[in-house]
Design a protein around this motif. Structure first.
Motif, PDB file in Angstrom:
ATOM      1  N   PRO A 160      38.460 -27.406  47.571  1.00  0.00           N
ATOM      2  CA  PRO A 160      37.140 -27.209  47.221  1.00  0.00           C
ATOM      3  C   PRO A 160      36.112 -26.377  47.968  1.00  0.00           C
ATOM      4  CG  PRO A 160      37.743 -29.362  46.854  1.00  0.00           C
ATOM      5  CD  PRO A 160      38.923 -28.816  47.653  1.00  0.00           C
ATOM      6  N   ALA A 161      36.207 -26.670  49.159  1.00  0.00           N
ATOM      7  CA  ALA A 161      35.292 -25.985  50.077  1.00  0.00           C
ATOM      8  C   ALA A 161      35.838 -24.483  50.015  1.00  0.00           C
ATOM      9  CB  ALA A 161      35.304 -26.304  51.495  1.00  0.00           C
ATOM     10  N   PHE A 162      37.107 -24.080  49.994  1.00  0.00           N
ATOM     11  CA  PHE A 162      37.627 -22.787  50.133  1.00  0.00           C
ATOM     12  C   PHE A 162      37.075 -22.109  48.837  1.00  0.00           C
ATOM     13  CE2 PHE A 162      40.253 -24.558  53.267  1.00  0.00           C
ATOM     14  CZ  PHE A 162      40.451 -23.596  54.188  1.00  0.00           C
ATOM     15  N   VAL A 163      37.236 -22.825  47.570  1.00  0.00           N
ATOM     16  CA  VAL A 163      37.043 -22.348  46.546  1.00  0.00           C
ATOM     17  C   VAL A 163      35.439 -21.787  46.343  1.00  0.00           C
ATOM     18  CG1 VAL A 163      36.967 -22.430  43.731  1.00  0.00           C
ATOM     19  CG2 VAL A 163      39.012 -23.326  45.158  1.00  0.00           C
ATOM     20  N   MET A 164      34.550 -22.561  46.578  1.00  0.00           N
ATOM     21  CA  MET A 164      33.094 -22.206  46.376  1.00  0.00           C
ATOM     22  C   MET A 164      32.928 -21.331  47.497  1.00  0.00           C
ATOM     23  SD  MET A 164      32.127 -23.776  43.907  1.00  0.00           S
ATOM     24  CE  MET A 164      30.487 -23.230  44.193  1.00  0.00           C
ATOM     25  N   ARG A 165      33.345 -21.218  48.580  1.00  0.00           N
ATOM     26  CA  ARG A 165      33.210 -20.282  49.466  1.00  0.00           C
ATOM     27  C   ARG A 165      33.721 -19.025  49.161  1.00  0.00           C
ATOM     28  NH1 ARG A 165      31.777 -19.092  54.908  1.00  0.00           N
ATOM     29  NH2 ARG A 165      33.294 -18.322  56.323  1.00  0.00           N
ATOM     30  N   MET A 166      34.685 -18.677  48.413  1.00  0.00           N
ATOM     31  CA  MET A 166      35.102 -17.610  47.612  1.00  0.00           C
ATOM     32  C   MET A 166      34.072 -17.030  46.523  1.00  0.00           C
ATOM     33  SD  MET A 166      38.991 -17.830  47.199  1.00  0.00           S
ATOM     34  CE  MET A 166      39.666 -19.162  46.500  1.00  0.00           C
ATOM     35  N   ARG A 167      33.443 -18.043  45.858  1.00  0.00           N
ATOM     36  CA  ARG A 167      32.431 -17.668  44.982  1.00  0.00           C
ATOM     37  C   ARG A 167      31.122 -17.119  45.682  1.00  0.00           C
ATOM     38  NH1 ARG A 167      35.054 -17.076  41.019  1.00  0.00           N
ATOM     39  NH2 ARG A 167      33.160 -16.353  39.900  1.00  0.00           N
ATOM     40  N   CYS A 168      30.990 -17.504  47.034  1.00  0.00           N
ATOM     41  CA  CYS A 168      29.522 -17.053  47.665  1.00  0.00           C
ATOM     42  C   CYS A 168      30.064 -15.642  48.087  1.00  0.00           C
ATOM     43  CB  CYS A 168      29.396 -18.062  48.728  1.00  0.00           C
ATOM     44  SG  CYS A 168      28.911 -19.312  48.598  1.00  0.00           S
ATOM     45  N   PHE A 169      31.298 -15.600  48.604  1.00  0.00           N
ATOM     46  CA  PHE A 169      31.552 -14.093  49.062  1.00  0.00           C
ATOM     47  C   PHE A 169      31.576 -13.072  47.746  1.00  0.00           C
ATOM     48  CE2 PHE A 169      34.008 -15.785  52.721  1.00  0.00           C
ATOM     49  CZ  PHE A 169      33.331 -15.171  53.607  1.00  0.00           C
ATOM     50  N   LEU A 170      31.932 -13.485  46.857  1.00  0.00           N
ATOM     51  CA  LEU A 170      31.783 -12.643  45.447  1.00  0.00           C
ATOM     52  C   LEU A 170      30.320 -12.481  45.202  1.00  0.00           C
ATOM     53  CD1 LEU A 170      34.702 -13.984  43.217  1.00  0.00           C
ATOM     54  CD2 LEU A 170      34.633 -11.977  44.302  1.00  0.00           C
ATOM     55  N   THR A 171      29.567 -13.337  45.314  1.00  0.00           N
ATOM     56  CA  THR A 171      28.089 -13.011  45.124  1.00  0.00           C
ATOM     57  C   THR A 171      27.628 -11.831  46.065  1.00  0.00           C
ATOM     58  OG1 THR A 171      27.190 -14.677  46.690  1.00  0.00           O
ATOM     59  CG2 THR A 171      27.291 -15.454  44.413  1.00  0.00           C
ATOM     60  N   ARG A 172      28.250 -11.551  47.171  1.00  0.00           N
ATOM     61  CA  ARG A 172      27.892 -10.461  48.118  1.00  0.00           C
ATOM     62  C   ARG A 172      28.889  -9.142  47.624  1.00  0.00           C
ATOM     63  NH1 ARG A 172      28.829 -13.367  54.045  1.00  0.00           N
ATOM     64  NH2 ARG A 172      26.923 -14.918  53.644  1.00  0.00           N
ATOM     65  N   GLY A 173      29.566  -9.496  46.750  1.00  0.00           N
ATOM     66  CA  GLY A 173      30.610  -8.353  46.474  1.00  0.00           C
ATOM     67  C   GLY A 173      31.675  -8.317  47.678  1.00  0.00           C
ATOM     68  N   ASP A 174      32.173  -9.110  48.305  1.00  0.00           N
ATOM     69  CA  ASP A 174      32.957  -9.147  49.446  1.00  0.00           C
ATOM     70  C   ASP A 174      34.229  -9.804  49.145  1.00  0.00           C
ATOM     71  OD1 ASP A 174      34.193  -9.004  51.803  1.00  0.00           O
ATOM     72  OD2 ASP A 174      32.767 -10.331  52.863  1.00  0.00           O
ATOM     73  N   GLU A 175      35.078  -8.818  48.394  1.00  0.00           N
ATOM     74  CA  GLU A 175      36.398  -8.951  48.067  1.00  0.00           C
ATOM     75  C   GLU A 175      37.321  -9.250  49.304  1.00  0.00           C
ATOM     76  OE1 GLU A 175      39.324  -6.949  45.301  1.00  0.00           O
ATOM     77  OE2 GLU A 175      37.183  -6.580  44.544  1.00  0.00           O
ATOM     78  N   GLY A 176      37.180  -8.541  50.327  1.00  0.00           N
ATOM     79  CA  GLY A 176      38.080  -8.733  51.484  1.00  0.00           C
ATOM     80  C   GLY A 176      37.875 -10.130  51.967  1.00  0.00           C
ATOM     81  N   SER A 177      36.697 -10.890  52.059  1.00  0.00           N
ATOM     82  CA  SER A 177      36.896 -12.126  52.521  1.00  0.00           C
ATOM     83  C   SER A 177      37.282 -13.118  51.499  1.00  0.00           C
ATOM     84  CB  SER A 177      35.435 -12.379  52.946  1.00  0.00           C
ATOM     85  OG  SER A 177      34.824 -11.701  54.126  1.00  0.00           O
ATOM     86  N   VAL A 178      37.397 -12.754  50.351  1.00  0.00           N
ATOM     87  CA  VAL A 178      37.918 -13.678  49.163  1.00  0.00           C
ATOM     88  C   VAL A 178      39.560 -13.618  49.604  1.00  0.00           C
ATOM     89  CG1 VAL A 178      38.526 -14.223  46.773  1.00  0.00           C
ATOM     90  CG2 VAL A 178      36.234 -13.534  47.532  1.00  0.00           C
TER      91      VAL A 178
END
Lengths: 412, 210
Positions: A156-174
């Protein structure tokens, strides 16, 4: 000399400081989250050592009733203690009951605290704060990697962190996080490896994240010699998966991405377990030695006998006062499992229905939830945190800012 | 003898009571004066002192690089307009970004005159309030100042990012927090300057906690 009154007093003393902590589970049975929220309104009514746990319960009950802002304040307060605090009552815990120490939570309980706080920030649009919380949830779920200890594996923490990265447009970190997930052991006890949203494309495509919690989390019992062994028990629950309907149309079936019991039992032993074992042995020895010395002293009589009885009594009192029982406090309001459903829905208000099923695929009708509000924004995500508990009411945005104790006398 | 035993029992009882009511104490640190803040084993995570320290470094950098003077020399004496972008927080500590942003803006506005720098307010709630105010003015529902309807266009973005390398061995939690900041020319995306400030904090956990 009659030693019975002394022994009775010793027994009373041994019980001193062992008052049971507030029973959140019993309160839930009595009046649900409302009961817990009302019971915990006055934090000062609880011993200081239990207040962080009570704060987590209070936050949880507020969140369950839709009072998100108030819940966030409580979770943050608990977060600060659980992550910046040193604890306390440690000296007392080493001799008397372990329960004397200030509750700080096990790693999985700290991860949940961070995660809930992060979700509440996310729902509020504070993505940077949410990001930090999800990162901390991963951090507290990680051991000493240099020593080959456990790596974070609570999705769950990984998934929500991915959502945060996407708000920044940071696909690389996803991508980086997905690679980390792909390296985890594909253990169905922990998460369902078939979960279809663990790809960059699926993450980018979705604008709705539903985290649906099922069942009851683990609880602790004190077992073994003088109760010195802290046993971890799996919560009892029937639900195994959920189906989600939006505006009357079936959206799909949820996938398990987190198992609380698995997280509870896979974090290694505690130093305290060894201390408790030592205390249990010492307790038995001291009681036996003290009683023997007193008996011998009684038989010998005279001045020497009195001295032996005095020493024996002191040793016996010490043994009786020593409490080897394991601390069984824990956040019993946590769920057994966390399931995920992601989708792309048009912006606007939607009506969500949740149905829960047992292991044989039979619907548990008493758990069905209808009319769960979901508002999808023009840009960004809608995040819904729901639970199989029929009294869990995520509430609307207007409810989020309401004062849960409005109209009641103010307490801290 | 009986009295002695009773006294011993009473002593044990007092000790139990005192110990159980927290005389052993919660050693949770509270900081009232940021000057008390220390880098040491008793604390972890960013504190107000760190943020003030980084703010000072950033303001000094603006001064040293003569950003205002150079800009004014090139653009007919007009001071540059700066917009502070919400910092990116890659640490594990929430509630850092807002305080940092507010603190930086306050410090800069205190230390520079309006002739040196001007600042553009870019908070989303203020932006939406300004947008609806403009709409009302354009609709003639509210009065306006002719010729000043356009919002300030920033010449520079000031952006910060907080990152951490967080490690634990179960006993110690070790956070190296890197504060990076940069000044970006909004018309050319030229990086005018970039700097970093590193602070390490280590905290020790009691062995009785997992």
């Amino acid at each position: 000399m009659n030693i019975k009154p002394i022994l009775a007093l010793c027994a009373l003393l041994a019980l001193a400081g062992c008052q049971s902590v507030y029973d959140a589970k019993a309160a839930m049975k009595k009046g649900g989250y409302q009961q817990v929220m009302m019971d915990t309104q006055d934090l000062n009514a609880f011993p200081e050592r239990d207040q962080t746990l009570v704060l987590n319960w209070r936050a949880h009950s507020k969140m369950a009733l839709g009072y998100r802002d108030s819940a966030r304040v409580d979770y943050l307060r608990a977060w600060n203690i659980m992550n910046h605090g040193d604890g306390g009552g440690v000296a007392a815990a080493n001799w008397f009951s372990e329960r004397q120490k200030f509750w700080m939570g096990d790693p999985y309980e700290r991860a949940f605290n961070s995660w809930y706080l992060g979700v509440l920030y996310y729902q509020q649009g504070k993505f940077e704060d949410a990001m930090a919380c999800f990162r901390n949830a991963i951090f507290v779920d990680t051991g000493d990697l240099k020593q080959g200890e456990f790596a974070a594996d609570w999705l769950p923490a990984f998934v929500m962190r991915m959502r945060c990265f996407l708000t920044r447009g940071d696909e690389g970190s996803v991508k980086m996080l997905l690679e980390e997930i792909s390296r985890l052991e594909k253990d169905k006890a922990n998460f369902d490896p078939e979960c279809p949203w663990l790809t960059v494309e699926a993450q980018k495509d979705a604008n709705v994240v539903m985290m649906i919690e099922l069942g009851e989390g683990p609880y602790f019992t004190a077992e073994g010699h003088h109760g010195s062994v802290r046993a971890m028990n799996q919560g009892d629950y029937r639900e195994r998966f959920a189906e989600v309907f939006v505006n009357g149309q079936k959206l799909g079936t949820t996938y398990k991405i987190g198992d609380t019991f698995y997280q509870c039992i896979t974090r290694g032993g505690r130093v305290m377990d060894d201390i408790l074992k030592g205390k249990a042995i010492a307790k038995t020895t001291m009681i036996a030695a003290g009683a023997t010395a007193m008996a011998v002293g009684h038989r010998v009589g005279g001045k020497g006998g009195l001295v032996a009885m005095g020493v024996g009594a002191a040793v016996l009192i010490g043994g009786l006062l020593m409490n080897a029982e394991a601390d069984i406090r824990g956040n019993t309001l946590l769920p057994g499992e966390t399931h995920l459903m992601m989708a792309k829905l048009p912006p606007g208000k939607h009506d969500v229905e949740l149905r829960f099923y047992d292991a044989n695929g039979r619907e548990l009708r008493d758990m069905r939830q209808v009319g769960v509000p979901l508002e999808v924004p023009e840009t960004g995500d809608a995040v819904l945190l729901a639970r199989s508990h029929p009294r869990y009411k995520p509430g609307s945005q207007s409810q989020a800012q309401a004062d849960p104790y409005a109209g009641l006398p103010k307490k801290k | 003898m009986k009295i002695r035993i009773l006294l011993a029992v009473l002593f044990m009882f007092t000790f139990t009571t005192v110990a159980s009511t927290g005389a052993t104490g919660c050693r949770q640190s509270t900081r009232e004066d940021i000057k008390d803040d220390e880098v040491g084993p008793e604390s972890s995570g960013p504190y107000a002192a760190d943020l003030v320290e980084v703010t000072d470094v950033m303001v000094d950098k603006l001064k040293k690089q003569k950003i205002s003077e150079n800009f004014k020399a090139r653009y007919k004496g007009e001071p540059p307009i700066i917009a502070i972008i919400r910092p990116q927080n890659d640490t594990r500590f929430p509630e850092v970004t807002q305080i940092f942003q507010e603190d930086l803006l306050t410090a800069m506005m205190e230390r520079f005159t309006r002739e040196q720098f001007r600042f553009s307010q870019r908070d989303s709630d203020v932006q939406s309030a300004i947008a609806s105010e403009k709409e009302a003015k354009e609709a003639g529902e509210r009065t306006d100042r002719t010729g000043r309807r356009t919002k300030l266009g920033a010449d520079y973005f000031m952006k910060a990012k907080f990152s951490t390398l967080s490690m634990t061995d179960g006993q110690y939690e070790d956070d190296t927090i890197l504060y990076t900041y940069e000044l970006i020319d909004t018309e050319t995306d030229e990086l005018i300057f970039k700097g970093g400030h590193k602070i390490r904090r280590v905290s020790k956990k009691s062995a009785v906690y997992r």
